[in-house]
Design an enzyme around this catalytic site. Structure first.
Site, PDB file in Angstrom:
ATOM      1  CE  LYS A 121      -0.173  -0.558  -5.576  1.00  0.00           C
ATOM      2  NZ  LYS A 121      -1.039  -0.381  -4.408  1.00  0.00           N
ATOM      3  CB  THR A 122       4.315   4.887  -5.779  1.00  0.00           C
ATOM      4  OG1 THR A 122       3.125   4.591  -6.524  1.00  0.00           O
ATOM      5  CG2 THR A 122       5.109   5.956  -6.505  1.00  0.00           C
ATOM      6  CD  GLU A 165       2.837   1.837  -8.202  1.00  0.00           C
ATOM      7  OE1 GLU A 165       1.734   2.203  -7.783  1.00  0.00           O
ATOM      8  OE2 GLU A 165       3.780   2.617  -8.431  1.00  0.00           O
TER       9      GLU A 165
END
Length: 462
Positions: A121-122, A165
């Site tokens: 995600k990051t 995110e």
């Protein structure tokens, strides 16, 4: 033009303001003109970056840190009910807002892209933020890690796009209503909150159901968990799949390693595109393609976005080079789930050639170690040698019988060379005794193992 302050958030107080998710929201509110205050357990460069924006940051938690006229108190799921500032908020009748609700409020009136998945995600959020900025679209963004400096995990932009995110760990991503959502992968994790894969699927189905009418779900075609989610959604939302699978809507034709970068070729809407991903590893190339598909779904021309993705050169703690001493490179990895550990070790193996890879691994959470300790040990067999530390508890209390020994035994059974260490202070000396010129050392885990990189470099330089 981006909207101003959400109602009742003009004087927010953040408990745990220095955390990756909390600090980003605090930063955006400060940039929008809010009088931001908060507290954290320890001082940090992130806290100092917030102070530079005018925020008041207290160190330690105490009832007196909460101003009587605070408009709300923002918390994450990690804040315990007996926190003195939370108790004081109840006494004063100050509304308590979950971090996800605060972030959802910041996205109101904009065109949100929410990036979800068990892993990646990051990185994917960062890739989108950097590429859209490179194109002059001035996005707002909130990321779970810093791009290039403390406090660079978030920005209030003047454009209409907000990239965020979306954290599934506590189901808080159900709060968002994105125009475009990304699901990178779906696996069982966060065992304190999810008892089975069915619960995970149900949670991701709820997230996908929050996409606004006419919006798009961008989802992996190569990951079995993601494919199962696509089957369960059964056309209830417009879906764009990506990956190497023959039936992917955005099909990856090739990922060619070129040292610490990759050249990626995709076919999208019948057009072939080749672009550079400036970080190593096949999984990062897939993240970049997810970002490309999401931007295109929002109307950004793929032919412009693809080359802009090369501007992303990494995020702190995601295979971040900390330095080199005595011919040894020290790299920091946030990987803490077996899939992430395997992906980062395979990426480094592909980039390192014949160099040895040494790992300092700190398990994260007792519950995760209890469920996945065997798989963590098997992942460590990809390294040439590893040091395994005690479990970083974070928000959890110990579980009887759950220790790093679960990982160490599994690693040794898989043929790995593993050294247990209970005292982090001993790590620099241990690595200095193991490392040789040309080796790569990875500090790996989601806890404070990241602090060891500079200490290892300092010891190696002597």
């Amino acid at each position: 033009m981006a909207p101003g302050l959400p109602t009742a958030m003009d004087r927010p107080h953040f408990i745990g303001i220095g955390g990756a998710g909390m600090s980003g929201i605090a930063k955006i509110l400060a940039q929008r003109g809010a009088r931001v205050a908060g507290s954290d357990a320890k001082d940090s460069a992130t806290a100092e970056a917030l102070r530079a924006l005018g925020a008041t940051v207290h160190i330690g938690h105490a009832a007196g840190h909460l101003a009587d006229d605070a408009s709300c108190v923002v918390v994450s799921s990690a804040i315990r009910p007996d926190n003195p500032e939370l108790v004081r908020a109840a006494e004063l009748g100050i509304p308590v807002v979950h971090r996800s609700d605060a972030l959802a409020a910041l996205m109101t009136g904009l065109r949100p892209i929410a990036v979800a998945g068990t892993h990646g995600k990051t990185t994917t959020t960062s890739m989108l933020a950097v590429a859209l900025s490179e194109l002059g679209l001035k996005p707002s963004y909130a990321i779970g890690g810093d791009l290039d400096a403390p406090g660079s995990n978030a920005l209030h932009g003047e454009g209409e796009i907000f990239v965020a995110e979306a954290d599934e760990s506590d189901r808080s991503f159900h709060t968002y209503a994105p125009e475009v959502a990304i699901v990178l992968n779906v696996e069982l994790d966060h065992h304190a909150n999810y008892a089975s894969m069915d619960e995970i699927y149900e949670s991701f189905e709820t997230f996908a159901g929050k996409i606004v009418p006419g919006g798009t779900l961008v989802i992996a075609a190569d990951h079995e968990g993601a494919r199962e989610l696509t089957r369960r959604l059964a056309g209830s939302v417009r879906t764009v799949t990506y990956g190497e699978a023959a039936d992917a809507d955005v099909r990856i034709l090739s990922v060619v390693p070129q040292g610490l970068t990759s050249e990626v070729t995709v076919v999208m809407d019948g057009t072939e595109l080749t672009f550079t991903v400036s970080v190593p590893g096949r999984h990062y190339a897939h993240n970049a393609v997810a970002a490309l598909a999401a931007g295109a779904a929002l109307g950004v021309p793929a032919a412009r976005l693809a080359p802009a993705l090369a501007a992303y050169t990494g995020v702190k703690r995601r295979l971040q080079l900390k330095g080199e001493a005595a011919g040894v490179q020290v790299i920091d990895s946030y990987a803490h789930h077996p899939t992430e550990m395997t992906a980062d070790l395979e990426a480094m193996r592909g980039a390192a050639g014949d160099a040895r890879i040494l790992v300092v691994f700190q398990p994260h959470l007792f519950s995760r170690t209890q469920e996945l300790g065997k798989e963590m040990g098997q992942a460590l067999a990809l390294a040439d040698a590893s040091v395994v530390l005690d479990i970083y508890p974070a928000r959890e209390d110990p579980i009887p019988g759950v220790t790093s020994d679960l990982i160490i035994e599994a690693a040794r059974s898989a043929g790995a060379d593993v050294t247990p260490l209970h005292d982090k202070a001993e790590v620099p000396e241990a690595i200095a005794g193991m490392a040789e010129p040309g080796d790569l050392v990875l500090t790996m885990g989601a806890g404070d193992v990241t602090d060891l990189g500079p200490r290892i470099l300092d010891r190696l330089s002597k």
